[in-house]
Design a protein around this motif. Structure first.
Motif, mmCIF file in Angstrom:
data_model
loop_
_atom_site.group_PDB
_atom_site.id
_atom_site.type_symbol
_atom_site.label_atom_id
_atom_site.label_comp_id
_atom_site.label_asym_id
_atom_site.label_seq_id
_atom_site.Cartn_x
_atom_site.Cartn_y
_atom_site.Cartn_z
ATOM 1 N N GLY A 92 -2.730 29.683 40.084
ATOM 2 C CA GLY A 92 -2.362 28.604 39.172
ATOM 3 C C GLY A 92 -2.555 27.208 39.764
ATOM 4 O O GLY A 92 -2.403 26.206 39.065
ATOM 5 N N LYS A 103 -7.736 26.593 41.671
ATOM 6 C CA LYS A 103 -8.886 27.012 42.488
ATOM 7 C C LYS A 103 -10.117 27.324 41.630
ATOM 8 O O LYS A 103 -11.221 26.863 41.932
ATOM 9 N N THR A 104 -9.927 28.077 40.553
ATOM 10 C CA THR A 104 -11.072 28.462 39.718
ATOM 11 C C THR A 104 -11.695 27.231 39.068
ATOM 12 O O THR A 104 -12.916 27.095 38.996
ATOM 13 N N THR A 105 -10.831 26.321 38.596
ATOM 14 C CA THR A 105 -11.312 25.084 37.951
ATOM 15 C C THR A 105 -12.137 24.268 38.951
ATOM 16 O O THR A 105 -13.258 23.825 38.636
ATOM 17 N N ARG A 140 -1.380 28.018 31.243
ATOM 18 C CA ARG A 140 -2.649 28.756 31.209
ATOM 19 C C ARG A 140 -2.602 29.909 30.191
ATOM 20 O O ARG A 140 -3.638 30.353 29.705
ATOM 21 N N ASN A 180 -3.982 19.435 44.780
ATOM 22 C CA ASN A 180 -4.552 19.251 43.443
ATOM 23 C C ASN A 180 -3.477 18.703 42.498
ATOM 24 O O ASN A 180 -2.818 19.451 41.783
ATOM 25 N N ASP A 181 -3.363 17.368 42.536
ATOM 26 C CA ASP A 181 -2.439 16.692 41.606
ATOM 27 C C ASP A 181 -3.313 16.187 40.456
ATOM 28 O O ASP A 181 -3.440 16.825 39.428
HETATM 29 P P1 ADP Z 1 -6.265 29.344 39.887
HETATM 30 O O1 ADP Z 1 -7.698 29.758 39.799
HETATM 31 O O2 ADP Z 1 -5.936 28.700 41.197
HETATM 32 O O3 ADP Z 1 -5.310 30.452 39.539
HETATM 33 P P2 ADP Z 1 -6.860 27.721 37.512
HETATM 34 O O4 ADP Z 1 -8.099 26.999 37.921
HETATM 35 O O5 ADP Z 1 -6.954 28.841 36.538
HETATM 36 O O6 ADP Z 1 -6.016 28.191 38.805
HETATM 37 O O7 ADP Z 1 -5.840 26.588 36.954
HETATM 38 C C1 ADP Z 1 -4.582 26.936 36.401
HETATM 39 C C2 ADP Z 1 -4.335 26.083 35.142
HETATM 40 O O8 ADP Z 1 -4.081 24.729 35.534
HETATM 41 C C3 ADP Z 1 -5.534 26.039 34.194
HETATM 42 O O9 ADP Z 1 -5.061 26.044 32.878
HETATM 43 C C4 ADP Z 1 -6.226 24.701 34.553
HETATM 44 O O10 ADP Z 1 -6.923 24.170 33.444
HETATM 45 C C5 ADP Z 1 -5.025 23.828 34.941
HETATM 46 N N1 ADP Z 1 -5.319 22.794 35.964
HETATM 47 C C6 ADP Z 1 -6.082 22.904 37.071
HETATM 48 N N2 ADP Z 1 -6.058 21.774 37.805
HETATM 49 C C7 ADP Z 1 -5.247 20.913 37.141
HETATM 50 C C8 ADP Z 1 -4.799 19.551 37.371
HETATM 51 N N3 ADP Z 1 -5.176 18.861 38.438
HETATM 52 N N4 ADP Z 1 -3.952 19.002 36.484
HETATM 53 C C9 ADP Z 1 -3.538 19.703 35.395
HETATM 54 N N5 ADP Z 1 -3.924 20.972 35.106
HETATM 55 C C10 ADP Z 1 -4.752 21.569 35.969
#
Ligand code: ADP
Ligand code: 5GP
Length: 192
Positions: free
Chosen positions: A15, A18-20, A137, A168-169
């Protein structure tokens, strides 16, 4: 292309984004490819087989593991995940830079095999932000979210192993920082 490709490992509590961020890196001008992991987890609505993960049954996973096809594997949140070996080895030998988006257990294993791997940890500014991102999410049940938050605490305790930590803020700021870290590592290689 001169020499071997670089191996980047990105880990983060579930959450944290990382994926984003990984997708932003792959869409950028940087010369990077990604390793697609195998998993026994069920696909999410937005996920495609062979693009986001190679989705396997538990039997298929065990067979591939026993045949030595994985560079590393781990059980995370009750499912199995693994990095297929061939793509990573070929990339490095062919001078391609590859990203592995894997958990801390996997990072520990890969670091033993490739001590020169660059380990990057992504975290949120605080625990509540992590919780609210997992909730927003909409991919996991409340029970699953609690489990992911519990594991996040253990993962944060292993931060020492990582070469870089990125908070990641604001997403654009985090991406800028992450890109700069990777750019610097790639430029260092060219100086040789
Ligand atoms: P992970 O791969 O680390 O589990 P994701 O990339 O799926 O995390 O991100 C989790 C959620 O947070 C997604 O809905 C994404 O769109 C959102 N998100 C990612 N980075 C940010 C950010 N800097 N601010 C707000 N929301 C974010
Ligand atoms: P998710 O189910 O949210 O996609 O991923 C859950 C966790 O599994 C994340 O911490 C992610 O980094 C990790 N993971 C994904 N692929 C791999 C892999 O190939 N190996 C290991 N060890 N962990 C992985």
């Amino acid at each position: 292309m001169s020499g071997e490709g670089k191996l980047f490992i990105i880990s983060a509590p579930s959450g944290a984004g990382k994926t984003t961020l990984e997708q932003m890196l792959l869409d950028s001008e940087l010369d990077l490819i990604k390793s697609v992991s195998a998993t026994t987890r069920k696909p999410r609505a937005s996920e495609a087989n062979n693009r986001d993960y190679i989705f396997l049954s538990k039997d298929e996973f065990a067979k591939e593991r026993d045949e030595g096809k994985f560079l590393e594997w781990a059980e995370v949140f009750g499912n199995f995940y693994a990095t297929p070996k061939t793509k990573v080895i070929n990339a490095i030998e062919e001078g391609k830079n590859i990203i592995l988006s894997i958990d801390v257990q996997g990072a520990e294993q890969v670091k033993k095999i490739f001590p020169e791997a660059i380990l990057i940890f992504i975290k949120t500014p605080n625990f509540n932000t992590l919780k609210s991102r997992l909730e927003k999410r909409l991919t996991d049940s409340n029970e699953e979210i609690d489990r992911r938050l519990e594991v996040a605490k253990d993962e944060l305790a292993k931060l020492d192993m990582y070469n870089y930590t990125i908070v990641n803020d604001d997403l654009d700021n985090a991406f800028y920082e992450l890109k700069n870290v990777i750019k610097k590592c790639l430029e260092k290689e060219k100086e040789w």
